[in-house]
Scaffold this motif. Structure first.
Motif, PDB file in Angstrom:
ATOM      1  N   ALA A   1      45.932  29.977  56.869  1.00 15.11           N
ATOM      2  CA  ALA A   1      44.546  29.921  57.329  1.00 15.11           C
ATOM      3  C   ALA A   1      43.594  30.617  56.357  1.00 15.11           C
ATOM      4  O   ALA A   1      42.401  30.730  56.641  1.00 15.11           O
ATOM      5  CB  ALA A   1      44.426  30.550  58.712  1.00 15.11           C
ATOM      6  N   GLY A   2      44.106  31.085  55.231  1.00  7.26           N
ATOM      7  CA  GLY A   2      43.248  31.717  54.230  1.00  7.26           C
ATOM      8  C   GLY A   2      42.978  33.181  54.476  1.00  7.26           C
ATOM      9  O   GLY A   2      41.993  33.719  53.950  1.00  7.26           O
ATOM     10  N   GLN A   3      43.804  33.850  55.252  1.00  7.83           N
ATOM     11  CA  GLN A   3      43.598  35.272  55.523  1.00  7.83           C
ATOM     12  C   GLN A   3      44.881  36.058  55.284  1.00  7.83           C
ATOM     13  O   GLN A   3      45.200  36.984  56.029  1.00  7.83           O
ATOM     14  CB  GLN A   3      43.107  35.496  56.958  1.00  7.83           C
ATOM     15  CG  GLN A   3      41.759  34.856  57.247  1.00  7.83           C
ATOM     16  CD  GLN A   3      41.202  35.272  58.586  1.00  7.83           C
ATOM     17  OE1 GLN A   3      40.260  36.052  58.659  1.00  7.83           O
ATOM     18  NE2 GLN A   3      41.771  34.752  59.669  1.00  7.83           N
ATOM     19  N   GLY A   4      45.596  35.677  54.247  1.00  5.59           N
ATOM     20  CA  GLY A   4      46.840  36.352  53.926  1.00  5.59           C
ATOM     21  C   GLY A   4      46.671  37.402  52.845  1.00  5.59           C
ATOM     22  O   GLY A   4      45.559  37.757  52.440  1.00  5.59           O
ATOM     23  N   GLY A   5      47.791  37.897  52.345  1.00  8.40           N
ATOM     24  CA  GLY A   5      47.771  38.942  51.332  1.00  8.40           C
ATOM     25  C   GLY A   5      47.104  38.510  50.039  1.00  8.40           C
ATOM     26  O   GLY A   5      46.453  39.321  49.371  1.00  8.40           O
ATOM     27  N   ARG A   6      47.255  37.233  49.690  1.00  8.33           N
ATOM     28  CA  ARG A   6      46.648  36.766  48.441  1.00  8.33           C
ATOM     29  C   ARG A   6      45.128  36.880  48.495  1.00  8.33           C
ATOM     30  O   ARG A   6      44.497  37.326  47.523  1.00  8.33           O
ATOM     31  CB  ARG A   6      47.047  35.317  48.180  1.00  8.33           C
ATOM     32  CG  ARG A   6      46.326  34.709  46.989  1.00  8.33           C
ATOM     33  CD  ARG A   6      46.748  33.291  46.713  1.00  8.33           C
ATOM     34  NE  ARG A   6      45.938  32.708  45.666  1.00  8.33           N
ATOM     35  CZ  ARG A   6      46.124  31.488  45.159  1.00  8.33           C
ATOM     36  NH1 ARG A   6      47.107  30.724  45.624  1.00  8.33           N
ATOM     37  NH2 ARG A   6      45.336  31.024  44.212  1.00  8.33           N
ATOM     38  N   GLN A   7      44.543  36.492  49.603  1.00  9.62           N
ATOM     39  CA  GLN A   7      43.083  36.544  49.715  1.00  9.62           C
ATOM     40  C   GLN A   7      42.571  37.988  49.687  1.00  9.62           C
ATOM     41  O   GLN A   7      41.558  38.283  49.043  1.00  9.62           O
ATOM     42  CB  GLN A   7      42.624  35.842  51.007  1.00  9.62           C
ATOM     43  CG  GLN A   7      42.729  34.328  50.980  1.00  9.62           C
ATOM     44  CD  GLN A   7      44.164  33.838  51.087  1.00  9.62           C
ATOM     45  OE1 GLN A   7      44.968  34.430  51.819  1.00  9.62           O
ATOM     46  NE2 GLN A   7      44.490  32.766  50.366  1.00  9.62           N
ATOM     47  N   PHE A   8      43.278  38.877  50.361  1.00 14.89           N
ATOM     48  CA  PHE A   8      42.876  40.284  50.326  1.00 14.89           C
ATOM     49  C   PHE A   8      43.023  40.861  48.914  1.00 14.89           C
ATOM     50  O   PHE A   8      42.212  41.677  48.476  1.00 14.89           O
ATOM     51  CB  PHE A   8      43.703  41.098  51.317  1.00 14.89           C
ATOM     52  CG  PHE A   8      43.279  40.912  52.751  1.00 14.89           C
ATOM     53  CD1 PHE A   8      42.137  41.513  53.246  1.00 14.89           C
ATOM     54  CD2 PHE A   8      44.031  40.108  53.602  1.00 14.89           C
ATOM     55  CE1 PHE A   8      41.753  41.330  54.560  1.00 14.89           C
ATOM     56  CE2 PHE A   8      43.651  39.931  54.921  1.00 14.89           C
ATOM     57  CZ  PHE A   8      42.502  40.539  55.409  1.00 14.89           C
ATOM     58  N   ALA A   9      44.063  40.430  48.220  1.00 15.69           N
ATOM     59  CA  ALA A   9      44.254  40.894  46.844  1.00 15.69           C
ATOM     60  C   ALA A   9      43.136  40.394  45.943  1.00 15.69           C
ATOM     61  O   ALA A   9      42.650  41.122  45.067  1.00 15.69           O
ATOM     62  CB  ALA A   9      45.614  40.433  46.322  1.00 15.69           C
ATOM     63  N   GLU A  10      42.711  39.147  46.126  1.00 13.63           N
ATOM     64  CA  GLU A  10      41.633  38.597  45.307  1.00 13.63           C
ATOM     65  C   GLU A  10      40.323  39.350  45.534  1.00 13.63           C
ATOM     66  O   GLU A  10      39.595  39.650  44.585  1.00 13.63           O
ATOM     67  CB  GLU A  10      41.465  37.109  45.618  1.00 13.63           C
ATOM     68  CG  GLU A  10      42.620  36.260  45.113  1.00 13.63           C
ATOM     69  CD  GLU A  10      42.568  34.832  45.631  1.00 13.63           C
ATOM     70  OE1 GLU A  10      43.311  33.984  45.100  1.00 13.63           O
ATOM     71  OE2 GLU A  10      41.783  34.557  46.570  1.00 13.63           O
ATOM     72  N   ILE A  11      40.036  39.661  46.780  1.00 16.91           N
ATOM     73  CA  ILE A  11      38.823  40.435  47.065  1.00 16.91           C
ATOM     74  C   ILE A  11      38.956  41.850  46.502  1.00 16.91           C
ATOM     75  O   ILE A  11      37.986  42.435  45.990  1.00 16.91           O
ATOM     76  CB  ILE A  11      38.548  40.460  48.575  1.00 16.91           C
ATOM     77  CG1 ILE A  11      38.148  39.068  49.064  1.00 16.91           C
ATOM     78  CG2 ILE A  11      37.462  41.481  48.915  1.00 16.91           C
ATOM     79  CD1 ILE A  11      37.849  38.991  50.540  1.00 16.91           C
ATOM     80  N   GLY A  12      40.157  42.413  46.564  1.00 15.67           N
ATOM     81  CA  GLY A  12      40.378  43.737  45.985  1.00 15.67           C
ATOM     82  C   GLY A  12      40.163  43.753  44.483  1.00 15.67           C
ATOM     83  O   GLY A  12      39.588  44.702  43.942  1.00 15.67           O
ATOM     84  N   ILE A  13      40.635  42.714  43.809  1.00 17.08           N
ATOM     85  CA  ILE A  13      40.424  42.625  42.356  1.00 17.08           C
ATOM     86  C   ILE A  13      38.934  42.500  42.045  1.00 17.08           C
ATOM     87  O   ILE A  13      38.425  43.118  41.103  1.00 17.08           O
ATOM     88  CB  ILE A  13      41.211  41.439  41.773  1.00 17.08           C
ATOM     89  CG1 ILE A  13      42.714  41.675  41.925  1.00 17.08           C
ATOM     90  CG2 ILE A  13      40.857  41.222  40.309  1.00 17.08           C
ATOM     91  CD1 ILE A  13      43.568  40.487  41.515  1.00 17.08           C
ATOM     92  N   ALA A  14      38.224  41.692  42.841  1.00 12.88           N
ATOM     93  CA  ALA A  14      36.775  41.564  42.651  1.00 12.88           C
ATOM     94  C   ALA A  14      36.088  42.912  42.847  1.00 12.88           C
ATOM     95  O   ALA A  14      35.157  43.264  42.110  1.00 12.88           O
ATOM     96  CB  ALA A  14      36.209  40.526  43.622  1.00 12.88           C
ATOM     97  N   LEU A  15      36.543  43.669  43.838  1.00 13.70           N
ATOM     98  CA  LEU A  15      35.986  45.002  44.079  1.00 13.70           C
ATOM     99  C   LEU A  15      36.193  45.901  42.876  1.00 13.70           C
ATOM    100  O   LEU A  15      35.266  46.592  42.423  1.00 13.70           O
ATOM    101  CB  LEU A  15      36.639  45.608  45.325  1.00 13.70           C
ATOM    102  CG  LEU A  15      36.337  47.087  45.602  1.00 13.70           C
ATOM    103  CD1 LEU A  15      34.859  47.286  45.895  1.00 13.70           C
ATOM    104  CD2 LEU A  15      37.197  47.591  46.758  1.00 13.70           C
TER     105      LEU A  15
END
Length: 258
Positions: free
Chosen positions: A13-27
């Motif tokens: 559904a697009g709310q897994g570890g990969r998505q959180f990691a991508e936002i973390g990298i952007a941060l």
């Protein structure tokens, strides 16, 4: 309840570890760029760049995964690139607000371009391209830190720079006209002159036996010059310091496009 919790963090559904990691990298990457701008004391600093980068990443995540629930329906068309295009258009409002013109000198261009690049880095992270985002971040530091070093050594590449020169001198000796003439001769244009008058009290005869301890009042002036031109502000300060009547001189060089 367990089914609901699982659905909230379902990678499909697009709310897994990969998505959180991508936002973390952007941060992380946008924070690095924002910290560099904050150190340079620019109008858009740490918080602005960080929010732009994380927000852009989140928009890309929504663009890719936010409509999964309706994709299976009939007569539903989906173009994830449309959200990305709107991000590029919308970031222009922030960049435009950072640019202003003062006496034919444009300021804020570099900072606005940095915000635009931070947006692209956040989009790359949210779009699943973190390696490109890291490479773009390294390019940012190469340009804003390395290019000034190159332009200082290649005069043909040097852009018109601005400087604030603060000068203290003895009044009544014709110092200011000579300073202005020297600035013009060195290729600088004087944008504005701010003059503050004050009196400096100097005591004569300190340590001299039998000398009168009389107050000698010297009228001095402190002037701040806003100048721009292709010359080197440090060289200008060195030359002005040799002028008769000059008591103190310092300069703060700025890039008019920043």
């Amino acid at each position: 309840m367990q089914t609901l919790a699982w659905s909230l963090f379902d990678p499909a559904a697009g709310q897994g570890g990969r998505q959180f990691a991508e936002i973390g990298i952007a941060l992380l990457l946008s924070t690095l760029i924002g910290a560099e701008r904050a150190i340079q004391q620019k109008s858009a600093g740490l918080r602005t760049h960080t929010l732009v980068g994380v927000g852009s990443a989140l928009f890309m995540e929504v663009s890719q995964h936010g409509f999964n629930s309706v994709l299976g329906l009939d007569q539903v068309s989906f173009d994830p690139s449309r959200v990305a295009a709107q991000i590029v258009s919308g970031i222009g409002f922030i960049g435009g607000g950072l640019i202003f013109v003062r006496r034919d000198a444009v300021r804020g261009l570099t900072t606005a371009a940095t915000v635009w690049l931070t947006c692209a880095i956040g989009m790359a992270c949210g779009g699943g391209l973190p390696l490109l985002a890291v490479a773009a971040t390294l390019v940012h530091f190469l340009v804003v830190r390395g290019y000034p070093w190159v332009t200082r050594r290649i005069p043909a590449l040097a852009s018109v720079g601005q400087a604030d020169v603060r000068l203290t001198y003895r009044a009544g000796e014709g110092v200011l006209p000579r300073v202005l003439e020297h600035c013009t001769d060195k290729g600088f244009r004087v944008l504005q002159v701010h003059v503050d008058s004050r009196e400096r009290v100097a005591r004569s005869g300190w340590g001299a036996e039998g000398a009168d301890d009389a107050d000698v009042r010297d009228a001095t002036r402190t002037v701040r010059l806003e100048i721009d031109g292709p010359g080197n502000a440090n060289d200008l300060v060195g030359a002005l310091a040799e002028f008769d009547g000059v008591l103190d001189v310092a300069a703060h060089a700025t890039d008019s496009a920043d």
